[in-house]
Design an enzyme around this catalytic site. Structure first.
Site, PDB file in Angstrom:
ATOM      1  N   CYS A 136       0.812  -1.234   0.000  1.00 59.03           N
ATOM      2  CA  CYS A 136       0.000   0.000   0.000  1.00 59.03           C
ATOM      3  C   CYS A 136       0.838   1.273   0.000  1.00 59.03           C
ATOM      4  O   CYS A 136       0.321   2.348  -0.284  1.00 59.03           O
ATOM      5  CB  CYS A 136      -0.970   0.005   1.171  1.00 59.03           C
ATOM      6  N   HIS A 178      -3.071   7.425   1.988  1.00 63.33           N
ATOM      7  CA  HIS A 178      -3.549   6.113   1.537  1.00 63.33           C
ATOM      8  C   HIS A 178      -4.969   5.927   2.054  1.00 63.33           C
ATOM      9  O   HIS A 178      -5.277   6.236   3.204  1.00 63.33           O
ATOM     10  CB  HIS A 178      -2.620   5.031   2.087  1.00 63.33           C
ATOM     11  N   ASN A 232     -10.181   0.308  -0.441  1.00 62.45           N
ATOM     12  CA  ASN A 232      -8.721   0.335  -0.379  1.00 62.45           C
ATOM     13  C   ASN A 232      -8.166  -0.285  -1.661  1.00 62.45           C
ATOM     14  O   ASN A 232      -8.305  -1.486  -1.886  1.00 62.45           O
ATOM     15  CB  ASN A 232      -8.264  -0.456   0.861  1.00 62.45           C
TER      16      ASN A 232
HETATM   17  O1  UT7 Z   1      -3.936  -1.032   3.310  1.00 60.91           O
HETATM   18  C1  UT7 Z   1      -3.169  -1.464   4.384  1.00 60.91           C
HETATM   19  C2  UT7 Z   1      -3.635  -0.875   5.600  1.00 60.91           C
HETATM   20  N1  UT7 Z   1      -4.823  -1.551   6.081  1.00 60.91           N
HETATM   21  C3  UT7 Z   1      -5.503  -0.939   7.007  1.00 60.91           C
HETATM   22  O2  UT7 Z   1      -5.176   0.172   7.351  1.00 60.91           O
HETATM   23  C4  UT7 Z   1      -6.627  -1.658   7.695  1.00 60.91           C
HETATM   24  C5  UT7 Z   1      -6.534  -1.364   9.167  1.00 60.91           C
HETATM   25  N2  UT7 Z   1      -7.568  -1.969   9.982  1.00 60.91           N
HETATM   26  C6  UT7 Z   1      -8.858  -1.590   9.926  1.00 60.91           C
HETATM   27  O3  UT7 Z   1      -9.228  -0.769   9.121  1.00 60.91           O
HETATM   28  C7  UT7 Z   1      -9.809  -2.165  10.938  1.00 60.91           C
HETATM   29  O4  UT7 Z   1      -9.077  -2.852  11.952  1.00 60.91           O
HETATM   30  C8  UT7 Z   1     -10.852  -3.138  10.312  1.00 60.91           C
HETATM   31  C9  UT7 Z   1     -11.835  -2.349   9.474  1.00 60.91           C
HETATM   32  C10 UT7 Z   1     -10.162  -4.171   9.468  1.00 60.91           C
HETATM   33  C11 UT7 Z   1     -11.634  -3.840  11.416  1.00 60.91           C
HETATM   34  O5  UT7 Z   1     -12.257  -2.879  12.248  1.00 60.91           O
HETATM   35  P1  UT7 Z   1     -12.161  -3.032  13.843  1.00 60.91           P
HETATM   36  O6  UT7 Z   1     -12.940  -1.923  14.408  1.00 60.91           O
HETATM   37  O7  UT7 Z   1     -10.688  -3.099  14.183  1.00 60.91           O
HETATM   38  O8  UT7 Z   1     -12.887  -4.385  14.101  1.00 60.91           O
HETATM   39  P2  UT7 Z   1     -12.336  -5.724  14.766  1.00 60.91           P
HETATM   40  O9  UT7 Z   1     -11.334  -6.387  13.891  1.00 60.91           O
HETATM   41  O10 UT7 Z   1     -11.926  -5.416  16.172  1.00 60.91           O
HETATM   42  O11 UT7 Z   1     -13.635  -6.604  14.818  1.00 60.91           O
HETATM   43  C12 UT7 Z   1     -14.746  -6.237  15.643  1.00 60.91           C
HETATM   44  C13 UT7 Z   1     -15.855  -7.230  15.408  1.00 60.91           C
HETATM   45  C14 UT7 Z   1     -15.407  -8.666  15.517  1.00 60.91           C
HETATM   46  O12 UT7 Z   1     -16.459  -9.400  16.112  1.00 60.91           O
HETATM   47  P3  UT7 Z   1     -16.412  -9.800  17.673  1.00 60.91           P
HETATM   48  O13 UT7 Z   1     -15.157 -10.591  17.848  1.00 60.91           O
HETATM   49  O14 UT7 Z   1     -16.387  -8.486  18.408  1.00 60.91           O
HETATM   50  O15 UT7 Z   1     -17.671 -10.569  17.866  1.00 60.91           O
HETATM   51  C15 UT7 Z   1     -15.248  -9.099  14.089  1.00 60.91           C
HETATM   52  O16 UT7 Z   1     -15.411 -10.482  13.911  1.00 60.91           O
HETATM   53  O17 UT7 Z   1     -16.375  -7.063  14.084  1.00 60.91           O
HETATM   54  C16 UT7 Z   1     -16.380  -8.333  13.421  1.00 60.91           C
HETATM   55  N3  UT7 Z   1     -16.200  -8.140  12.000  1.00 60.91           N
HETATM   56  C17 UT7 Z   1     -17.219  -7.868  11.172  1.00 60.91           C
HETATM   57  N4  UT7 Z   1     -18.533  -7.771  11.385  1.00 60.91           N
HETATM   58  C18 UT7 Z   1     -19.320  -7.490  10.327  1.00 60.91           C
HETATM   59  C19 UT7 Z   1     -15.048  -8.132  11.280  1.00 60.91           C
HETATM   60  N5  UT7 Z   1     -15.304  -7.871   9.990  1.00 60.91           N
HETATM   61  C20 UT7 Z   1     -16.646  -7.727   9.896  1.00 60.91           C
HETATM   62  C21 UT7 Z   1     -17.524  -7.443   8.827  1.00 60.91           C
HETATM   63  N6  UT7 Z   1     -18.832  -7.323   9.089  1.00 60.91           N
HETATM   64  N7  UT7 Z   1     -17.084  -7.257   7.562  1.00 60.91           N
END
Ligand code: UT7
Length: 322
Positions: free
Chosen positions: A116, A249, A279
Protein backbone atom coordinates in the site's frame (compact mmCIF):
# COMPACT_ATOMS: atom_id res chain seq x y z
CA UNK A 1 19.91 21.97 -10.04
CA UNK A 2 17.42 19.47 -11.49
CA UNK A 3 14.12 18.95 -9.67
CA UNK A 4 11.16 16.69 -10.49
CA UNK A 5 7.61 17.90 -10.88
CA UNK A 6 4.21 16.29 -11.45
CA UNK A 7 2.91 17.62 -14.77
CA UNK A 8 -0.16 15.42 -15.24
CA UNK A 9 -2.37 12.99 -13.35
CA UNK A 10 -4.73 10.24 -14.48
CA UNK A 11 -6.71 7.36 -13.06
CA UNK A 12 -9.09 4.57 -13.96
CA UNK A 13 -11.68 2.54 -12.07
CA UNK A 14 -13.14 -0.57 -13.77
CA UNK A 15 -16.87 -1.09 -14.20
CA UNK A 16 -19.70 0.25 -12.07
CA UNK A 17 -19.40 0.88 -8.34
CA UNK A 18 -20.42 -2.12 -6.23
CA UNK A 19 -22.23 -1.09 -3.03
CA UNK A 20 -21.84 -2.84 0.30
CA UNK A 21 -25.27 -4.46 0.14
CA UNK A 22 -24.67 -5.77 -3.39
CA UNK A 23 -21.25 -7.16 -2.42
CA UNK A 24 -22.66 -8.87 0.67
CA UNK A 25 -25.43 -10.44 -1.40
CA UNK A 26 -23.17 -11.49 -4.28
CA UNK A 27 -20.63 -13.29 -2.07
CA UNK A 28 -22.86 -14.34 0.85
CA UNK A 29 -20.74 -12.32 3.34
CA UNK A 30 -21.83 -12.27 7.00
CA UNK A 31 -21.75 -8.49 7.30
CA UNK A 32 -23.88 -5.39 6.94
CA UNK A 33 -23.74 -2.02 5.21
CA UNK A 34 -23.93 -0.39 8.67
CA UNK A 35 -20.87 -2.27 10.01
CA UNK A 36 -18.74 -1.52 6.94
CA UNK A 37 -19.66 2.17 6.81
CA UNK A 38 -19.23 2.69 10.56
CA UNK A 39 -15.89 0.84 10.91
CA UNK A 40 -14.26 1.86 7.60
CA UNK A 41 -16.21 4.62 5.81
CA UNK A 42 -16.43 2.41 2.70
CA UNK A 43 -19.72 2.47 0.75
CA UNK A 44 -18.71 1.27 -2.72
CA UNK A 45 -15.70 -0.14 -4.57
CA UNK A 46 -14.93 -1.17 -8.17
CA UNK A 47 -14.10 -4.75 -9.13
CA UNK A 48 -12.25 -5.61 -12.34
CA UNK A 49 -14.12 -8.03 -14.62
CA UNK A 50 -12.58 -11.45 -15.29
CA UNK A 51 -9.65 -11.24 -17.68
CA UNK A 52 -8.78 -7.65 -16.75
CA UNK A 53 -5.24 -7.28 -15.42
CA UNK A 54 -3.40 -4.51 -13.56
CA UNK A 55 -1.76 -3.37 -16.81
CA UNK A 56 -5.20 -2.84 -18.42
CA UNK A 57 -6.20 -0.47 -15.62
CA UNK A 58 -2.78 1.19 -15.67
CA UNK A 59 -2.99 1.75 -19.43
CA UNK A 60 -6.06 4.00 -19.20
CA UNK A 61 -4.72 5.84 -16.13
CA UNK A 62 -1.45 6.52 -17.99
CA UNK A 63 -3.18 7.65 -21.17
CA UNK A 64 -5.15 10.17 -19.10
CA UNK A 65 -2.04 11.35 -17.23
CA UNK A 66 -0.14 11.77 -20.49
CA UNK A 67 -2.99 13.76 -22.00
CA UNK A 68 -3.11 16.01 -18.92
CA UNK A 69 0.66 16.57 -19.18
CA UNK A 70 0.49 17.23 -22.94
CA UNK A 71 2.91 14.37 -23.60
CA UNK A 72 3.07 11.43 -25.99
CA UNK A 73 3.92 7.89 -24.83
CA UNK A 74 7.31 8.04 -26.55
CA UNK A 75 8.26 11.13 -24.52
CA UNK A 76 8.52 8.78 -21.51
CA UNK A 77 11.93 7.28 -20.65
CA UNK A 78 11.05 5.65 -17.31
CA UNK A 79 8.03 3.63 -16.14
CA UNK A 80 7.67 2.43 -12.58
CA UNK A 81 4.57 0.40 -11.72
CA UNK A 82 3.86 -0.08 -8.04
CA UNK A 83 1.75 -3.23 -7.69
CA UNK A 84 1.30 -6.29 -5.52
CA UNK A 85 -1.06 -7.86 -8.04
CA UNK A 86 1.09 -7.96 -11.21
CA UNK A 87 -0.28 -9.44 -14.44
CA UNK A 88 2.15 -12.37 -14.20
CA UNK A 89 5.21 -13.25 -12.09
CA UNK A 90 7.35 -11.97 -14.95
CA UNK A 91 7.77 -10.06 -17.23
CA UNK A 92 7.01 -6.99 -15.16
CA UNK A 93 3.67 -5.23 -15.44
CA UNK A 94 5.70 -2.14 -16.35
CA UNK A 95 7.09 -3.72 -19.53
CA UNK A 96 3.64 -5.04 -20.47
CA UNK A 97 2.30 -1.51 -19.94
CA UNK A 98 5.17 -0.05 -21.97
CA UNK A 99 4.17 -2.29 -24.89
CA UNK A 100 0.44 -1.49 -24.53
CA UNK A 101 1.28 2.23 -24.58
CA UNK A 102 3.20 1.68 -27.83
CA UNK A 103 6.51 2.88 -26.39
CA UNK A 104 9.46 1.59 -28.39
CA UNK A 105 12.21 3.95 -27.27
CA UNK A 106 13.95 1.43 -25.00
CA UNK A 107 13.45 3.47 -21.82
CA UNK A 108 13.63 1.81 -18.41
CA UNK A 109 10.55 0.01 -17.05
CA UNK A 110 10.19 -2.00 -13.87
CA UNK A 111 7.78 -2.97 -11.11
CA UNK A 112 8.12 -2.00 -7.50
CA UNK A 113 6.51 -3.96 -4.70
CA UNK A 114 5.86 -2.08 -1.47
CA UNK A 115 2.15 -2.97 -1.15
CA UNK A 116 0.00 0.00 0.00
CA UNK A 117 3.00 2.35 0.22
CA UNK A 118 4.07 1.31 -3.30
CA UNK A 119 3.18 4.60 -4.99
CA UNK A 120 5.21 6.57 -2.43
CA UNK A 121 8.17 4.26 -2.98
CA UNK A 122 7.80 4.56 -6.77
CA UNK A 123 7.49 8.35 -6.64
CA UNK A 124 10.58 8.60 -4.45
CA UNK A 125 12.61 6.35 -6.76
CA UNK A 126 11.49 8.24 -9.89
CA UNK A 127 12.31 11.56 -8.20
CA UNK A 128 15.84 10.30 -7.52
CA UNK A 129 16.27 9.05 -11.13
CA UNK A 130 15.17 12.44 -12.48
CA UNK A 131 17.24 14.49 -10.06
CA UNK A 132 20.31 12.41 -10.96
CA UNK A 133 19.91 13.52 -14.58
CA UNK A 134 19.70 9.95 -15.92
CA UNK A 135 16.00 10.23 -16.91
CA UNK A 136 13.76 13.15 -17.81
CA UNK A 137 10.13 11.99 -18.00
CA UNK A 138 8.60 9.22 -15.93
CA UNK A 139 5.25 7.55 -15.62
CA UNK A 140 4.79 6.66 -11.95
CA UNK A 141 1.88 4.27 -11.59
CA UNK A 142 -0.06 2.43 -8.88
CA UNK A 143 -2.23 -0.35 -10.31
CA UNK A 144 -4.00 -3.15 -8.47
CA UNK A 145 -6.54 -5.92 -8.92
CA UNK A 146 -6.74 -6.82 -5.22
CA UNK A 147 -10.08 -8.56 -5.80
CA UNK A 148 -7.99 -11.45 -7.21
CA UNK A 149 -6.35 -12.13 -3.83
CA UNK A 150 -9.38 -11.76 -1.57
CA UNK A 151 -10.90 -14.65 0.35
CA UNK A 152 -14.63 -13.92 0.09
CA UNK A 153 -15.19 -16.08 3.20
CA UNK A 154 -13.02 -13.73 5.31
CA UNK A 155 -15.34 -10.85 6.18
CA UNK A 156 -12.54 -9.06 8.05
CA UNK A 157 -10.76 -8.33 4.75
CA UNK A 158 -12.97 -8.97 1.70
CA UNK A 159 -15.20 -5.92 2.23
CA UNK A 160 -12.24 -3.53 2.44
CA UNK A 161 -10.52 -3.64 -0.95
CA UNK A 162 -11.19 -2.56 -4.53
CA UNK A 163 -9.47 -2.45 -7.93
CA UNK A 164 -8.12 0.58 -9.80
CA UNK A 165 -5.12 2.48 -11.10
CA UNK A 166 -3.65 5.94 -10.81
CA UNK A 167 -0.67 7.54 -12.53
CA UNK A 168 1.35 10.72 -12.66
CA UNK A 169 3.77 12.07 -15.23
CA UNK A 170 6.88 13.22 -13.37
CA UNK A 171 9.25 15.48 -15.33
CA UNK A 172 12.58 17.21 -14.87
CA UNK A 173 12.03 20.82 -13.92
CA UNK A 174 13.98 23.92 -12.84
CA UNK A 175 11.58 24.59 -9.96
CA UNK A 176 10.92 22.06 -7.19
CA UNK A 177 7.74 20.02 -7.43
CA UNK A 178 8.78 17.14 -5.20
CA UNK A 179 10.32 18.87 -2.15
CA UNK A 180 11.17 15.77 -0.12
CA UNK A 181 10.33 12.09 0.23
CA UNK A 182 10.79 9.69 3.14
CA UNK A 183 10.58 5.89 3.06
CA UNK A 184 10.66 3.33 5.85
CA UNK A 185 10.10 -0.37 6.44
CA UNK A 186 10.17 -2.75 9.39
CA UNK A 187 10.09 -6.40 8.34
CA UNK A 188 9.56 -7.57 11.91
CA UNK A 189 5.88 -6.71 11.39
CA UNK A 190 5.51 -8.55 8.07
CA UNK A 191 3.06 -11.13 9.46
CA UNK A 192 0.23 -8.70 10.33
CA UNK A 193 -0.61 -8.14 6.65
CA UNK A 194 0.51 -10.65 4.05
CA UNK A 195 -0.23 -13.06 1.23
CA UNK A 196 1.90 -15.96 2.38
CA UNK A 197 1.33 -18.48 -0.44
CA UNK A 198 3.81 -18.95 -3.26
CA UNK A 199 4.47 -20.93 -6.42
CA UNK A 200 6.97 -23.78 -6.50
CA UNK A 201 7.44 -26.07 -9.49
CA UNK A 202 4.32 -24.60 -11.08
CA UNK A 203 2.13 -25.45 -8.07
CA UNK A 204 0.64 -23.03 -5.55
CA UNK A 205 1.84 -23.68 -1.99
CA UNK A 206 0.27 -22.31 1.15
CA UNK A 207 -2.49 -19.69 1.47
CA UNK A 208 -2.84 -17.54 -1.66
CA UNK A 209 -5.18 -14.98 -0.05
CA UNK A 210 -4.62 -11.70 1.77
CA UNK A 211 -4.62 -12.06 5.57
CA UNK A 212 -4.60 -9.19 8.02
CA UNK A 213 -4.61 -8.54 11.73
CA UNK A 214 -6.79 -5.44 11.29
CA UNK A 215 -6.34 -3.95 14.73
CA UNK A 216 -2.54 -4.33 14.70
CA UNK A 217 -2.39 -2.73 11.26
CA UNK A 218 -4.69 0.09 12.39
CA UNK A 219 -2.52 1.00 15.39
CA UNK A 220 0.72 0.79 13.44
CA UNK A 221 -0.69 2.89 10.58
CA UNK A 222 -1.86 5.76 12.77
CA UNK A 223 1.52 5.94 14.54
CA UNK A 224 3.84 5.81 11.52
CA UNK A 225 1.74 7.99 9.19
CA UNK A 226 1.96 10.96 11.56
CA UNK A 227 5.69 10.34 12.15
CA UNK A 228 6.62 10.10 8.47
CA UNK A 229 4.52 13.18 7.64
CA UNK A 230 6.42 15.20 10.27
CA UNK A 231 9.70 13.85 8.88
CA UNK A 232 8.98 14.83 5.29
CA UNK A 233 7.74 18.29 6.25
CA UNK A 234 10.90 18.88 8.30
CA UNK A 235 13.07 17.66 5.39
CA UNK A 236 11.29 20.11 3.08
CA UNK A 237 11.57 22.94 5.62
CA UNK A 238 7.79 23.34 5.75
CA UNK A 239 5.18 23.29 8.51
CA UNK A 240 1.67 21.85 8.57
CA UNK A 241 0.08 25.25 7.96
CA UNK A 242 1.93 25.39 4.62
CA UNK A 243 0.28 22.14 3.51
CA UNK A 244 -2.80 22.80 1.37
CA UNK A 245 -3.96 19.19 1.06
CA UNK A 246 -3.34 15.81 2.65
CA UNK A 247 -3.73 12.87 0.23
CA UNK A 248 -3.31 9.78 2.41
CA UNK A 249 -3.55 6.11 1.54
CA UNK A 250 -7.27 5.32 1.49
CA UNK A 251 -7.71 2.32 3.80
CA UNK A 252 -10.04 3.45 6.55
CA UNK A 253 -11.64 6.85 7.17
CA UNK A 254 -10.85 6.52 10.89
CA UNK A 255 -7.10 6.15 10.20
CA UNK A 256 -7.19 9.19 7.91
CA UNK A 257 -9.08 11.31 10.44
CA UNK A 258 -6.70 10.28 13.23
CA UNK A 259 -3.67 11.15 11.08
CA UNK A 260 -5.03 14.59 10.13
CA UNK A 261 -5.78 15.26 13.81
CA UNK A 262 -2.27 14.28 14.92
CA UNK A 263 -0.84 16.63 12.29
CA UNK A 264 -3.19 19.46 13.35
CA UNK A 265 -4.58 19.58 9.82
CA UNK A 266 -8.29 20.41 9.46
CA UNK A 267 -10.33 17.41 8.26
CA UNK A 268 -11.49 19.49 5.24
CA UNK A 269 -7.90 19.44 3.94
CA UNK A 270 -7.91 15.63 3.78
CA UNK A 271 -8.83 14.17 0.36
CA UNK A 272 -11.22 11.24 0.85
CA UNK A 273 -12.07 8.65 -1.79
CA UNK A 274 -12.16 5.53 0.41
CA UNK A 275 -15.95 5.87 0.64
CA UNK A 276 -16.24 5.24 -3.12
CA UNK A 277 -13.04 3.32 -4.00
CA UNK A 278 -12.38 1.17 -0.94
CA UNK A 279 -8.72 0.33 -0.38
CA UNK A 280 -6.99 0.03 -3.76
CA UNK A 281 -3.53 -0.48 -2.19
CA UNK A 282 -0.76 1.08 -4.32
CA UNK A 283 -3.36 2.76 -6.56
CA UNK A 284 -5.15 4.63 -3.79
CA UNK A 285 -2.92 7.72 -3.47
CA UNK A 286 -2.61 8.54 -7.21
CA UNK A 287 -6.32 7.77 -7.66
CA UNK A 288 -7.25 10.19 -4.89
CA UNK A 289 -4.81 12.81 -6.18
CA UNK A 290 -6.19 12.60 -9.71
CA UNK A 291 -9.79 12.84 -8.53
CA UNK A 292 -8.91 15.89 -6.42
CA UNK A 293 -7.21 17.53 -9.42
CA UNK A 294 -10.00 16.74 -11.88
CA UNK A 295 -12.75 17.96 -9.57
CA UNK A 296 -10.83 21.23 -9.22
CA UNK A 297 -10.13 20.85 -5.51
CA UNK A 298 -6.37 20.60 -5.88
CA UNK A 299 -4.74 22.94 -8.39
CA UNK A 300 -1.42 24.25 -9.71
CA UNK A 301 0.70 25.78 -6.96
CA UNK A 302 -0.92 23.76 -4.17
CA UNK A 303 1.36 21.96 -1.73
CA UNK A 304 0.23 18.40 -1.13
CA UNK A 305 1.31 15.85 1.46
CA UNK A 306 1.07 12.30 0.09
CA UNK A 307 1.49 9.28 2.33
CA UNK A 308 0.97 5.54 2.44
CA UNK A 309 1.42 2.54 4.70
CA UNK A 310 0.90 -1.19 4.37
CA UNK A 311 2.30 -4.69 4.16
CA UNK A 312 5.96 -5.19 4.81
CA UNK A 313 5.51 -3.27 7.03
CA UNK A 314 6.44 -0.37 4.74
CA UNK A 315 5.48 3.29 4.79
CA UNK A 316 6.41 6.55 3.13
CA UNK A 317 5.50 10.16 2.44
CA UNK A 318 6.20 12.87 -0.10
CA UNK A 319 5.68 16.63 0.01
CA UNK A 320 5.02 18.05 -3.45
CA UNK A 321 3.94 21.33 -4.99
CA UNK A 322 1.86 20.86 -8.11
O1 UT7 B 1 -3.94 -1.03 3.31
C1 UT7 B 1 -3.17 -1.46 4.38
C2 UT7 B 1 -3.63 -0.87 5.60
N1 UT7 B 1 -4.82 -1.55 6.08
C3 UT7 B 1 -5.50 -0.94 7.01
O2 UT7 B 1 -5.18 0.17 7.35
C4 UT7 B 1 -6.63 -1.66 7.70
C5 UT7 B 1 -6.53 -1.36 9.17
N2 UT7 B 1 -7.57 -1.97 9.98
C6 UT7 B 1 -8.86 -1.59 9.93
O3 UT7 B 1 -9.23 -0.77 9.12
C7 UT7 B 1 -9.81 -2.16 10.94
O4 UT7 B 1 -9.08 -2.85 11.95
C8 UT7 B 1 -10.85 -3.14 10.31
C9 UT7 B 1 -11.84 -2.35 9.47
C10 UT7 B 1 -10.16 -4.17 9.47
C11 UT7 B 1 -11.63 -3.84 11.42
O5 UT7 B 1 -12.26 -2.88 12.25
P1 UT7 B 1 -12.16 -3.03 13.84
O6 UT7 B 1 -12.94 -1.92 14.41
O7 UT7 B 1 -10.69 -3.10 14.18
O8 UT7 B 1 -12.89 -4.39 14.10
P2 UT7 B 1 -12.34 -5.72 14.77
O9 UT7 B 1 -11.33 -6.39 13.89
O10 UT7 B 1 -11.93 -5.42 16.17
O11 UT7 B 1 -13.63 -6.60 14.82
C12 UT7 B 1 -14.75 -6.24 15.64
C13 UT7 B 1 -15.85 -7.23 15.41
C14 UT7 B 1 -15.41 -8.67 15.52
O12 UT7 B 1 -16.46 -9.40 16.11
P3 UT7 B 1 -16.41 -9.80 17.67
O13 UT7 B 1 -15.16 -10.59 17.85
O14 UT7 B 1 -16.39 -8.49 18.41
O15 UT7 B 1 -17.67 -10.57 17.87
C15 UT7 B 1 -15.25 -9.10 14.09
O16 UT7 B 1 -15.41 -10.48 13.91
O17 UT7 B 1 -16.37 -7.06 14.08
C16 UT7 B 1 -16.38 -8.33 13.42
N3 UT7 B 1 -16.20 -8.14 12.00
C17 UT7 B 1 -17.22 -7.87 11.17
N4 UT7 B 1 -18.53 -7.77 11.39
C18 UT7 B 1 -19.32 -7.49 10.33
C19 UT7 B 1 -15.05 -8.13 11.28
N5 UT7 B 1 -15.30 -7.87 9.99
C20 UT7 B 1 -16.65 -7.73 9.90
C21 UT7 B 1 -17.52 -7.44 8.83
N6 UT7 B 1 -18.83 -7.32 9.09
N7 UT7 B 1 -17.08 -7.26 7.56
Amino acid sequence: MIHSRITGTGSYLPGDPVGNAALIAAYGIESSDEWIVERTGIRTRHLAPPGTAASDLALVACQRALEAAGREPNDIDLIIVATSTPDVIFPSTATILQDKLGIANGGAAFDLQAVCSGFLYALSVADKFIRSGSHRRALVVGAEVFSRILDWRDRGTCVLFGDGAGAVVLEASDAPGVHATALHADGRHRHILSVAGHLHGGQPFGDPFLRMDGQAVFKFAVKVLAEVAEEVMAAAGKTADQVDWLVPHQANIRIMQATAKRLHLPQEKCIVTVDRHGNTSAASVPLALDEAVRTGKVGAGDTVLLEGVGGGFAWGAALVTL
